[in-house]
Design an enzyme around this catalytic site. Structure first.
Site, short mmCIF file in Angstrom:
data_model
loop_
_atom_site.label_atom_id
_atom_site.label_comp_id
_atom_site.label_asym_id
_atom_site.label_seq_id
_atom_site.Cartn_x
_atom_site.Cartn_y
_atom_site.Cartn_z
N ARG A 44 26.25 59.35 40.82
CA ARG A 44 25.13 59.74 41.67
C ARG A 44 23.81 59.91 40.91
NH1 ARG A 44 29.38 60.69 44.06
NH2 ARG A 44 30.02 61.19 41.97
N THR A 45 23.86 60.71 39.84
CA THR A 45 22.60 61.06 39.18
C THR A 45 21.97 59.81 38.57
OG1 THR A 45 23.65 63.16 38.70
CG2 THR A 45 21.54 62.75 37.64
N LYS A 72 27.34 54.11 16.95
CA LYS A 72 27.28 53.90 15.48
C LYS A 72 26.91 55.18 14.76
CE LYS A 72 25.34 49.36 16.47
NZ LYS A 72 24.03 48.70 16.51
N HIS A 121 21.74 71.70 35.50
CA HIS A 121 21.59 70.41 36.20
C HIS A 121 20.43 70.62 37.19
CE1 HIS A 121 22.35 66.54 37.72
NE2 HIS A 121 23.66 66.59 37.94
N1 CP Z 1 26.36 65.40 41.14
C1 CP Z 1 26.47 64.69 40.01
O1 CP Z 1 25.89 65.03 38.97
O2 CP Z 1 27.22 63.56 40.12
P1 CP Z 1 27.40 62.45 38.99
O3 CP Z 1 28.14 63.11 37.86
O4 CP Z 1 28.15 61.34 39.62
O5 CP Z 1 26.02 62.05 38.53
#
Ligand code: CP
Length: 296
Positions: A44-45, A72, A121
């Site tokens: 998603r992100t 590396k 996040h």
């Molecule tokens: N919500 C979220 O961060 O999903 P992803 O890990 O798929 O980006």
């Protein structure tokens, strides 16, 4: 972030949603490039940041752990210094807490934290605020119940911070060893936020909940598979669980889900998690427009 910052992002995200519905996007970032540096898996992100930048008229270069010179042994700071040479905006996901803060010391261009280990996040928290506002029509006077792995689940750390600008009450439902970190609890306390911890998602908690924010047990953060298996499946939300809540209650999840929400919830009006996922793109368009000074 201030409350004013949050409300600015939400207002611009609403405009972005309208823009996409009417015209698909615009060209304000024509000839601009964003570096999407994802050193930890993401669906998603990564894709919503990518789509957001493209919808604003720009182009995206992608760096991934498996195929970049991080394999590396290149340091994070050198990787970020490198991609900064080729781009105008940087997005970083990294498995270590504090990685975005560290990288920000080495680059001058806007750097967006797309998730740092068990830390924060923030763009997820902003899209969650946008979702709560769109689903309930307000952010004040709500009870948010966070369920699952609150220790390692970075989304709840960032979301609690943004919710604390409003008149909210927070329930933390988690096994004792995966409870909300004390640093977050103390921060909320200093802001006058009422909090309640529980190991069980009781009927009483469900009955008062406006937003049921479910999280995945973060397998990748445990020291061993054995440790993870102790907690896997500890909370499972199904249609019967949702029916015990208010009709207006909304079920959210940052996704991916790995069994915490059964598919019989998906068709209920309470299931907001796919709308939440879509809102990620509008919110990230807003964040990008704001950091590039192209929001107006
Ligand atoms: N919500 C979220 O961060 O999903 P992803 O890990 O798929 O980006």
């Amino acid at each position: 972030f201030t409350k004013q910052n949050v409300e600015e992002v939400l207002a611009v995200a609403s405009r972005m949603k309208e823009l996409v519905a009417k015209r698909g996007g615009c060209d304000v970032l024509n000839h601009r490039i964003m570096a999407n540096v994802f050193l930890e898996p993401s669906t998603r992100t990564a894709s919503s940041f990518n789509a957001a930048f493209c919808r604003l008229g720009g182009k995206v270069i992608t760096i991934q752990e498996g195929t970049s010179s991080t394999k590396k042994g290149e340091t994070l700071q050198d990787t970020m210094r490198c991609v900064e040479c080729y781009s105008d905006v940087l997005v970083l996901r990294h498995p270590e807490t504090g990685a975005a803060k560290l990288a920000a010391k080495y680059v001058k261009k806007p750097l967006i934290n797309a998730g740092d280990g068990a830390g924060e996040h923030p763009s997820q928290a902003l899209l969650d605020m946008f979702t709560i506002f769109n689903e309930l029509g307000h952010l004040d006077d709500i009870v948010v119940t966070m369920v699952g792995d609150l220790k390692y689940g970075r989304t709840v750390h960032s979301l609690a911070h943004l919710l604390s600008f409003y008149n909210v009450r927070l329930n933390y439902v988690a096994p004792a060893s995966l409870q909300m970190p004390e640093s977050v609890v103390q921060d909320m306390e200093s802001r006058g936020i009422k909090q309640h911890k529980s190991e069980q998602l009781t009927d009483a908690i469900l009955a008062e909940t406006d937003v049921l924010y479910v999280t995945r047990i973060q397998q990748e953060r445990f020291a061993s598979q054995e440790e993870y298996l102790k907690y896997k499946g500890v909370y499972v939300i199904d249609k019967a669980t949702v029916m015990k809540g208010k009709e207006s209650m909304r079920v959210m999840h940052p996704l991916p889900r790995v069994g915490e929400i059964m598919e019989d919830v998906d068709e209920l009006p309470q299931a907001a998690f796919f709308r939440e996922m879509e809102n990620g793109m509008y919110t990230r368009m807003a964040i990008i427009a704001l950091v590039t000074g192209t929001a107006n």
